[in-house]
Design an enzyme around this catalytic site. Sequence first.
Site, PDB file in Angstrom:
ATOM      1  N   ASP A 194      45.904  79.719  51.423  1.00  0.00           N
ATOM      2  CA  ASP A 194      47.107  79.011  50.985  1.00  0.00           C
ATOM      3  C   ASP A 194      47.740  78.263  52.161  1.00  0.00           C
ATOM      4  O   ASP A 194      48.937  78.354  52.410  1.00  0.00           O
ATOM      5  CB  ASP A 194      48.108  79.999  50.356  1.00  0.00           C
ATOM      6  CG  ASP A 194      49.269  79.274  49.664  1.00  0.00           C
ATOM      7  OD1 ASP A 194      49.199  78.045  49.493  1.00  0.00           O
ATOM      8  OD2 ASP A 194      50.250  79.955  49.312  1.00  0.00           O
ATOM      9  N   HIS A 217      55.227  88.277  51.150  1.00  0.00           N
ATOM     10  CA  HIS A 217      53.886  88.827  50.934  1.00  0.00           C
ATOM     11  C   HIS A 217      53.084  88.802  52.225  1.00  0.00           C
ATOM     12  O   HIS A 217      53.451  88.098  53.164  1.00  0.00           O
ATOM     13  CB  HIS A 217      53.140  88.016  49.868  1.00  0.00           C
ATOM     14  CG  HIS A 217      53.316  86.525  50.036  1.00  0.00           C
ATOM     15  ND1 HIS A 217      54.250  85.799  49.327  1.00  0.00           N
ATOM     16  CD2 HIS A 217      52.717  85.630  50.862  1.00  0.00           C
ATOM     17  CE1 HIS A 217      54.203  84.526  49.687  1.00  0.00           C
ATOM     18  NE2 HIS A 217      53.286  84.386  50.620  1.00  0.00           N
ATOM     19  N   GLN A 266      47.534  87.146  48.065  1.00  0.00           N
ATOM     20  CA  GLN A 266      48.868  87.274  48.679  1.00  0.00           C
ATOM     21  C   GLN A 266      49.620  88.392  47.971  1.00  0.00           C
ATOM     22  O   GLN A 266      50.115  88.211  46.862  1.00  0.00           O
ATOM     23  CB  GLN A 266      49.627  85.939  48.559  1.00  0.00           C
ATOM     24  CG  GLN A 266      49.052  84.845  49.455  1.00  0.00           C
ATOM     25  CD  GLN A 266      49.499  83.451  49.052  1.00  0.00           C
ATOM     26  OE1 GLN A 266      49.215  82.987  47.950  1.00  0.00           O
ATOM     27  NE2 GLN A 266      50.184  82.757  49.946  1.00  0.00           N
ATOM     28  N   ARG A 325      61.785  79.726  59.011  1.00  0.00           N
ATOM     29  CA  ARG A 325      61.816  79.223  57.639  1.00  0.00           C
ATOM     30  C   ARG A 325      61.478  80.377  56.713  1.00  0.00           C
ATOM     31  O   ARG A 325      60.369  80.923  56.768  1.00  0.00           O
ATOM     32  CB  ARG A 325      60.799  78.096  57.488  1.00  0.00           C
ATOM     33  CG  ARG A 325      60.568  77.622  56.068  1.00  0.00           C
ATOM     34  CD  ARG A 325      59.363  76.689  56.051  1.00  0.00           C
ATOM     35  NE  ARG A 325      59.029  76.165  54.741  1.00  0.00           N
ATOM     36  CZ  ARG A 325      58.288  76.795  53.831  1.00  0.00           C
ATOM     37  NH1 ARG A 325      57.833  78.025  54.054  1.00  0.00           N
ATOM     38  NH2 ARG A 325      57.989  76.217  52.699  1.00  0.00           N
ATOM     39  N   ASP A 372      60.167  81.758  53.906  1.00  0.00           N
ATOM     40  CA  ASP A 372      59.260  81.334  52.848  1.00  0.00           C
ATOM     41  C   ASP A 372      59.475  82.145  51.569  1.00  0.00           C
ATOM     42  O   ASP A 372      59.564  83.375  51.617  1.00  0.00           O
ATOM     43  CB  ASP A 372      57.810  81.537  53.336  1.00  0.00           C
ATOM     44  CG  ASP A 372      56.802  81.053  52.330  1.00  0.00           C
ATOM     45  OD1 ASP A 372      56.771  79.844  52.054  1.00  0.00           O
ATOM     46  OD2 ASP A 372      56.052  81.904  51.784  1.00  0.00           O
ATOM     47  N   GLU A 400      64.043  78.540  51.998  1.00  0.00           N
ATOM     48  CA  GLU A 400      63.119  77.753  51.172  1.00  0.00           C
ATOM     49  C   GLU A 400      63.246  78.276  49.741  1.00  0.00           C
ATOM     50  O   GLU A 400      62.427  79.037  49.252  1.00  0.00           O
ATOM     51  CB  GLU A 400      61.670  77.886  51.660  1.00  0.00           C
ATOM     52  CG  GLU A 400      60.736  76.895  50.997  1.00  0.00           C
ATOM     53  CD  GLU A 400      59.677  77.476  50.049  1.00  0.00           C
ATOM     54  OE1 GLU A 400      59.081  76.699  49.281  1.00  0.00           O
ATOM     55  OE2 GLU A 400      59.445  78.701  50.076  1.00  0.00           O
ATOM     56  N   HIS A 402      54.946  69.574  52.248  1.00  0.00           N
ATOM     57  CA  HIS A 402      53.533  69.917  52.041  1.00  0.00           C
ATOM     58  C   HIS A 402      53.293  70.420  50.620  1.00  0.00           C
ATOM     59  O   HIS A 402      52.151  70.553  50.208  1.00  0.00           O
ATOM     60  CB  HIS A 402      53.127  70.994  53.042  1.00  0.00           C
ATOM     61  CG  HIS A 402      53.803  72.307  52.751  1.00  0.00           C
ATOM     62  ND1 HIS A 402      55.165  72.488  52.901  1.00  0.00           N
ATOM     63  CD2 HIS A 402      53.318  73.481  52.279  1.00  0.00           C
ATOM     64  CE1 HIS A 402      55.477  73.711  52.545  1.00  0.00           C
ATOM     65  NE2 HIS A 402      54.375  74.341  52.163  1.00  0.00           N
ATOM     66  N   ASP A 403      54.361  70.734  49.883  1.00  0.00           N
ATOM     67  CA  ASP A 403      54.204  71.303  48.546  1.00  0.00           C
ATOM     68  C   ASP A 403      54.304  70.223  47.469  1.00  0.00           C
ATOM     69  O   ASP A 403      54.442  69.041  47.748  1.00  0.00           O
ATOM     70  CB  ASP A 403      55.275  72.376  48.312  1.00  0.00           C
ATOM     71  CG  ASP A 403      54.847  73.740  48.857  1.00  0.00           C
ATOM     72  OD1 ASP A 403      53.630  73.998  48.942  1.00  0.00           O
ATOM     73  OD2 ASP A 403      55.736  74.548  49.182  1.00  0.00           O
ATOM     74  N   ARG A 412      47.772  70.325  46.011  1.00  0.00           N
ATOM     75  CA  ARG A 412      48.753  69.994  47.054  1.00  0.00           C
ATOM     76  C   ARG A 412      48.089  69.403  48.292  1.00  0.00           C
ATOM     77  O   ARG A 412      48.725  68.728  49.082  1.00  0.00           O
ATOM     78  CB  ARG A 412      49.562  71.246  47.437  1.00  0.00           C
ATOM     79  CG  ARG A 412      50.502  71.691  46.340  1.00  0.00           C
ATOM     80  CD  ARG A 412      51.201  72.991  46.700  1.00  0.00           C
ATOM     81  NE  ARG A 412      50.245  74.099  46.838  1.00  0.00           N
ATOM     82  CZ  ARG A 412      50.562  75.314  47.263  1.00  0.00           C
ATOM     83  NH1 ARG A 412      51.801  75.583  47.595  1.00  0.00           N
ATOM     84  NH2 ARG A 412      49.645  76.261  47.365  1.00  0.00           N
TER      85      ARG A 412
HETATM   86  C1  GLC Z   1      56.076  78.527  49.855  1.00  0.00           C
HETATM   87  C2  GLC Z   1      55.184  77.534  50.550  1.00  0.00           C
HETATM   88  C3  GLC Z   1      53.980  77.281  49.706  1.00  0.00           C
HETATM   89  C4  GLC Z   1      53.274  78.585  49.456  1.00  0.00           C
HETATM   90  C5  GLC Z   1      54.215  79.638  48.877  1.00  0.00           C
HETATM   91  C6  GLC Z   1      53.637  81.011  48.992  1.00  0.00           C
HETATM   92  O1  GLC Z   1      56.599  78.025  48.713  1.00  0.00           O
HETATM   93  O2  GLC Z   1      55.872  76.345  50.815  1.00  0.00           O
HETATM   94  O3  GLC Z   1      53.122  76.342  50.312  1.00  0.00           O
HETATM   95  O4  GLC Z   1      52.229  78.386  48.546  1.00  0.00           O
HETATM   96  O5  GLC Z   1      55.417  79.710  49.581  1.00  0.00           O
HETATM   97  O6  GLC Z   1      53.713  81.470  50.314  1.00  0.00           O
HETATM   98  C1  GLC Z   2      57.443  77.477  43.493  1.00  0.00           C
HETATM   99  C2  GLC Z   2      58.225  78.308  44.375  1.00  0.00           C
HETATM  100  C3  GLC Z   2      58.277  77.731  45.749  1.00  0.00           C
HETATM  101  C4  GLC Z   2      56.917  77.273  46.217  1.00  0.00           C
HETATM  102  C5  GLC Z   2      56.173  76.517  45.213  1.00  0.00           C
HETATM  103  C6  GLC Z   2      54.762  76.316  45.667  1.00  0.00           C
HETATM  104  O1  GLC Z   2      58.115  76.288  43.273  1.00  0.00           O
HETATM  105  O2  GLC Z   2      59.534  78.477  43.906  1.00  0.00           O
HETATM  106  O3  GLC Z   2      58.779  78.687  46.604  1.00  0.00           O
HETATM  107  O4  GLC Z   2      57.058  76.420  47.300  1.00  0.00           O
HETATM  108  O5  GLC Z   2      56.183  77.203  44.030  1.00  0.00           O
HETATM  109  O6  GLC Z   2      54.087  75.548  44.736  1.00  0.00           O
END
Ligand code: GLC
Ligand code: GLC
Length: 648
Positions: A143, A186, A254, A284, A286, A328, A392-393, A517
């Site tokens: 991931d 996680h 995860q 950050r 996450d 985040e 990046h998402d 992504r």
């Molecule tokens: C956050 C990250 C995303 C990841 C997810 C699980 O949202 O930005 O890229 O997949 O967390 O860690």
């Molecule tokens: C969901 C989660 C976010 C994560 C994203 C990844 O939107 O809320 O934390 O970045 O999924 O795709």
Amino acid sequence: MNPASESKRCLTRILHAIDLSSLSKTDHKLLLSRLDQHFPALFDLLLQVYDKHYELHYHLQQLVQTLASQFAQRNARLKKKDKQRLADPLWHKSEQMLGMACYVDLIAGDLNGVREKIPYFTELGLTYLHLMPLYKSPEGDSDGGYAVSDYRCVNPALGTTKDLQVLAQALNEAGISLVLDFVFNHTADDHAWAKAARAGDEEYQDYYLMFDDRQLPDQYDATLREIFPSVRRGSFSYLPDIQKWVWTTFNNFQWDLNYSNPAVFRAIVDEMLFLANLGCDSLRLDALAFIWKDLGTVCENRPKAHALIKAFNCCLQIVAPAVVFKSEAIVHPDEVVKYIAPNECQLSYNPLLMALLWNSLATQKTRLITQSLSHRFAINPQCTWVNYVRCHDDIGWTFDDGDAAHLGINGYNHRLFLNQFYTGRFENSFAVGLGFQENPENGDCRVCGSLASLAGLQQALERNSPPLIELAIKRMLLLNSVILSIGGIPLLYAGDELAMLNDYSFQTDPHKLHDARWVNRPRIDAQAIALAHQPGSPQYRVNVGLRKMIATRKKYPVFGAASTQVLRTGSDHCFAYLRQTDNGERLLVLCNFSDSERELSADILHHLLPAREVTDLIEHQSVVLDFSNPLLLTAYQVLWLYLPIAVN
Ligand code: GLC
Ligand code: GLC
């Protein structure tokens, strides 16, 4: 006994029991004063979370011992920085701030490569660099590093811990703050704790959320949102070797941590402080919305998640107060703001602004962004938004259905439209993007694509159409103009400053092809950089336009610590806001989100009275205010009307 004296007694008892001999005299004194200041809050928060835990006192003692050991490990340079930041807690509000997020391997190969890029970063004006997770993670799909196998070990392909420390210091010396990920919801399934759990160690099985049968997983699944529905249905993965189900909000590899176990909190505090001591300036947080689970709820944004994050923040204040948290939370806007507080997260992504910018481009209308932000932009004045156009998402449409309904817009249908618009299933769309995580049950999905491709450059180049290229460039500059001026840290995603298009190479990589992504995570190669330096190319024009706005931002405090008031423009196509510093410096921003010329009532200029003449900081020319005729904004035009100080 009242809670204050209870926490005091508890701390006194702990301090008698633990070993502080590794601390110097000065450090010992400083630690005690920080504990005096922050332990009462920490105690209170952990009592809220773990009130019934029979071993709580034991865990508190372990925790304070951890804080003391990490404090002893923190080097003199960082302790000096702690002092400086405590004296200047609002450093993140400055107009000098400009951020970038990137993957180490994609931007520079490895950590030493990133260090070599510092001149490029400073020339661009960066003061904040978020390096995507760079810890050891599983081979194959990890991931993008968000499955962490070992928080204390840098991914060997990227370098060593030493390289990271050297980089952190070099960045700081160049005036750039380093942001690292704190992936604490996680771990990877090959983390040492997970391996022990898998080997049957019950202590470590209790680090995760494991179930012998489907009874509880079924009950939880009934109310959970599925985050990665194309990975699997439901939020649990089966482990055939130990015949248990484990909670996995994201990918199967995860494993969600079990924060109802205080040993997990303590262990993660230790990892967090290890990261802080590497020399980063922000962590950050996450996926922070997911850390606490309550049966019968959606298990996001729970009150105990907030209590835990505040408790983590107390630990940071005690050991490494130079470091700030960035939230985040990509969730409903009512929930996003709840993480933002000086004692919780000082910084937060602004996913609502991001989504509404794209909404405004698709619809060419600004009613929803105006309606939503007029009551949702203000946050605690000691905290700062991190405003971004792309990351990046994926893009999720996290606006409030009530705000939409207020304007007669049906949220559900509107999201379907936006998904179609940005994934090429809507005729006349300029965007080229991909769908992500389509939910077979409710048809929901999210959108992937680079800034340039979603804003129309890819299609314009494919059609070889100069007028379309023109519009795409304007859209990119428009979106960037907003994040640079609306108040907060503007955060660029690496490659967007070079107007890089979608990268489809992930489709040939078996470890990436299921995760769209990657289309918006291009490798920043020499060719992309050369293109953005070739006068006349669209990429060059975006790059130059962006750099100009960045340079302007840094010259005027009104782009930094100033208030923001979102204004009604009377036009469905224009978005406007007023920024104002305490000493009366003013900036009126006017943006046209449509591809044709629009009129705007001159009433809005009253915000600049009594001035008769101001400067447009986009074109750097003076503008005589005309109150008797409507203002004209050309397609996607932006005005930054600036008034130095109140005129008497
Ligand atoms: C956050 C990250 C995303 C990841 C997810 C699980 O949202 O930005 O890229 O997949 O967390 O860690
Ligand atoms: C969901 C989660 C976010 C994560 C994203 C990844 O939107 O809320 O934390 O970045 O999924 O795709």
